[in-house]
Design a protein around this motif. Structure first.
Motif, PDB file in Angstrom:
ATOM      1  N   VAL A 113      -8.925  -6.743   4.327  1.00  0.00           N
ATOM      2  CA  VAL A 113      -9.910  -5.771   3.832  1.00  0.00           C
ATOM      3  C   VAL A 113     -10.697  -6.355   2.661  1.00  0.00           C
ATOM      4  CG1 VAL A 113     -10.183  -3.531   2.698  1.00  0.00           C
ATOM      5  CG2 VAL A 113      -8.614  -3.764   4.629  1.00  0.00           C
ATOM      6  N   HIS A 160      -2.916  -7.025   5.542  1.00  0.00           N
ATOM      7  CA  HIS A 160      -3.985  -6.040   5.710  1.00  0.00           C
ATOM      8  C   HIS A 160      -4.857  -5.984   4.463  1.00  0.00           C
ATOM      9  CE1 HIS A 160      -6.093  -2.477   7.081  1.00  0.00           C
ATOM     10  NE2 HIS A 160      -5.813  -1.905   5.926  1.00  0.00           N
ATOM     11  N   GLY A 209      -4.440  -0.377   2.345  1.00  0.00           N
ATOM     12  CA  GLY A 209      -4.138   0.651   3.326  1.00  0.00           C
ATOM     13  C   GLY A 209      -5.385   1.150   4.017  1.00  0.00           C
ATOM     14  N   GLU A 210      -5.592   2.460   3.962  1.00  0.00           N
ATOM     15  CA  GLU A 210      -6.731   3.074   4.643  1.00  0.00           C
ATOM     16  C   GLU A 210      -7.921   3.348   3.732  1.00  0.00           C
ATOM     17  OE1 GLU A 210      -5.504   5.759   8.178  1.00  0.00           O
ATOM     18  OE2 GLU A 210      -4.032   6.173   6.594  1.00  0.00           O
ATOM     19  N   THR A 211      -7.852   2.887   2.475  1.00  0.00           N
ATOM     20  CA  THR A 211      -8.966   3.087   1.556  1.00  0.00           C
ATOM     21  C   THR A 211      -9.833   1.836   1.526  1.00  0.00           C
ATOM     22  OG1 THR A 211      -7.644   4.564   0.171  1.00  0.00           O
ATOM     23  CG2 THR A 211      -9.639   3.667  -0.802  1.00  0.00           C
ATOM     24  N   PRO A 212     -11.121   1.946   1.860  1.00  0.00           N
ATOM     25  CA  PRO A 212     -11.983   0.760   1.870  1.00  0.00           C
ATOM     26  C   PRO A 212     -12.265   0.258   0.467  1.00  0.00           C
ATOM     27  CG  PRO A 212     -13.281   2.740   2.240  1.00  0.00           C
ATOM     28  CD  PRO A 212     -11.843   3.174   2.249  1.00  0.00           C
ATOM     29  N   CYS A 261      -1.127   7.738  -2.348  1.00  0.00           N
ATOM     30  CA  CYS A 261      -2.500   7.362  -2.008  1.00  0.00           C
ATOM     31  C   CYS A 261      -2.597   5.850  -1.907  1.00  0.00           C
ATOM     32  CB  CYS A 261      -3.465   7.889  -3.071  1.00  0.00           C
ATOM     33  SG  CYS A 261      -3.092   7.314  -4.749  1.00  0.00           S
ATOM     34  N   ASP A 262      -3.668   5.378  -1.276  1.00  0.00           N
ATOM     35  CA  ASP A 262      -3.996   3.957  -1.247  1.00  0.00           C
ATOM     36  C   ASP A 262      -5.091   3.680  -2.271  1.00  0.00           C
ATOM     37  OD1 ASP A 262      -2.301   3.123   0.886  1.00  0.00           O
ATOM     38  OD2 ASP A 262      -3.738   3.882   2.356  1.00  0.00           O
ATOM     39  N   ASP A 264       0.867  -1.164   0.000  1.00  0.00           N
ATOM     40  CA  ASP A 264       0.000   0.000   0.000  1.00  0.00           C
ATOM     41  C   ASP A 264       0.910   1.221   0.000  1.00  0.00           C
ATOM     42  OD1 ASP A 264       0.677   0.564   2.789  1.00  0.00           O
ATOM     43  OD2 ASP A 264      -0.807  -0.935   3.377  1.00  0.00           O
ATOM     44  N   ARG A 323       2.394   2.784   2.085  1.00  0.00           N
ATOM     45  CA  ARG A 323       3.542   2.720   2.996  1.00  0.00           C
ATOM     46  C   ARG A 323       4.796   2.157   2.339  1.00  0.00           C
ATOM     47  NH1 ARG A 323       0.636  -0.413   7.863  1.00  0.00           N
ATOM     48  NH2 ARG A 323      -0.401  -1.370   6.047  1.00  0.00           N
TER      49      ARG A 323
END
Length: 245
Positions: A163, A159, A44-47, A38-39, A17, A19
């Motif tokens: 998700v 991760h 990452g933090e994007t659903p 961006c993800d 992601d 990171r």
């Protein structure tokens, strides 16, 4: 977003992601770049998306929201495929393009990549996420990487699986054909000698199709060279970006 100056957009591999670019962000920002990362959906933090979407469209909309007209693009693996589509559909928005071990829809998958995909599917269908994570680490992280780097990839890949596997009724993505002849940005294609043959062949194929492109193969690298040896990759990135708008 980090730093001020010339925009540089970082698009991550689908093994990772945003990171994955931690080793590059401070170096690029220190060289006078405004670094944007961006993800993608499901990373990452994007659903996961709730409606049909296209990742190149997402990139364009993100840059619009940030009021960034044109940017350099550095993209890895699956992110490279998005970068190619973005550069072909909005050529004026890409000042330079660096593709690390890129995927490309125009390349027909070889036996090694097909075997990897089949084994990953088999493990995930059996509910063995840990084994699927290890399969990805073994396949995509080259021999030059240390164990800390392998652990970072494990965290990001696990991760992503968590998700994506938790999502239900995921709508299909919207596909667009990538017209390589429309790409005007100077392009650097980087491949790794320890990567699967598909990605080495893709870099060579694209080098013959993108006018003025350069192809560099790193004899020490696997599929994620910017993570495996950032001390060697960062100077390569800066050298290509230098003196370009």
């Amino acid at each position: 977003m980090t730093g001020d100056g010339t925009p540089v957009l970082l698009l991550h591999s689908t093994v990772c992601d945003r990171r994955m670019w931690d080793p590059q962000v401070p170096v690029l920002a220190g060289a006078g770049c405004q670094v944007i990362r961006c993800d993608f959906p499901g990373f990452g933090e994007t659903p996961m998306p709730t409606e049909s979407q296209n990742e190149a469209d997402d990139v364009s909309e993100l840059l619009d929201r940030l009021d960034v007209g044109a940017t350099a693009v550095i993209a890895a693996s699956g992110g490279g495929q998005v970068g190619l589509e973005f550069a072909s559909r909005w050529p004026a928005r890409v000042t330079s393009l660096i593709l690390l071990c890129t995927a490309w829809g125009g390349h027909e998958r070889g036996p090694e990549l097909r075997a990897f995909g089949a084994r990953e599917d088999e493990l995930l269908e059996a509910g063995d996420v840990a084994a699927a994570v290890e399969l990805n680490v073994e396949t995509w992280v080259g021999p030059a990487a240390d164990e800390a780097t392998r652990d970072r990839v494990r965290v990001m890949q696990r991760h992503a699986f968590e998700v994506q596997l938790a999502a239900v009724d995921v709508p299909p993505s919207i596909g667009h054909e990538t017209e390589l002849k429309a790409i005007t940005a100077p392009t650097l294609l980087v491949s790794g000698a320890h990567d699967l043959p598909d990605f080495r062949q893709t870099a060579a194929e694209l080098a013959g199709l993108l006018p003025g492109s350069q192809h560099v193969e790193l004899d020490w690298a696997g599929h994620l060279p910017s993570l495996e040896r950032p001390d060697l990759v960062n100077p390569l990135l800066l050298s290509f970006l230098r003196d370009r708008p």
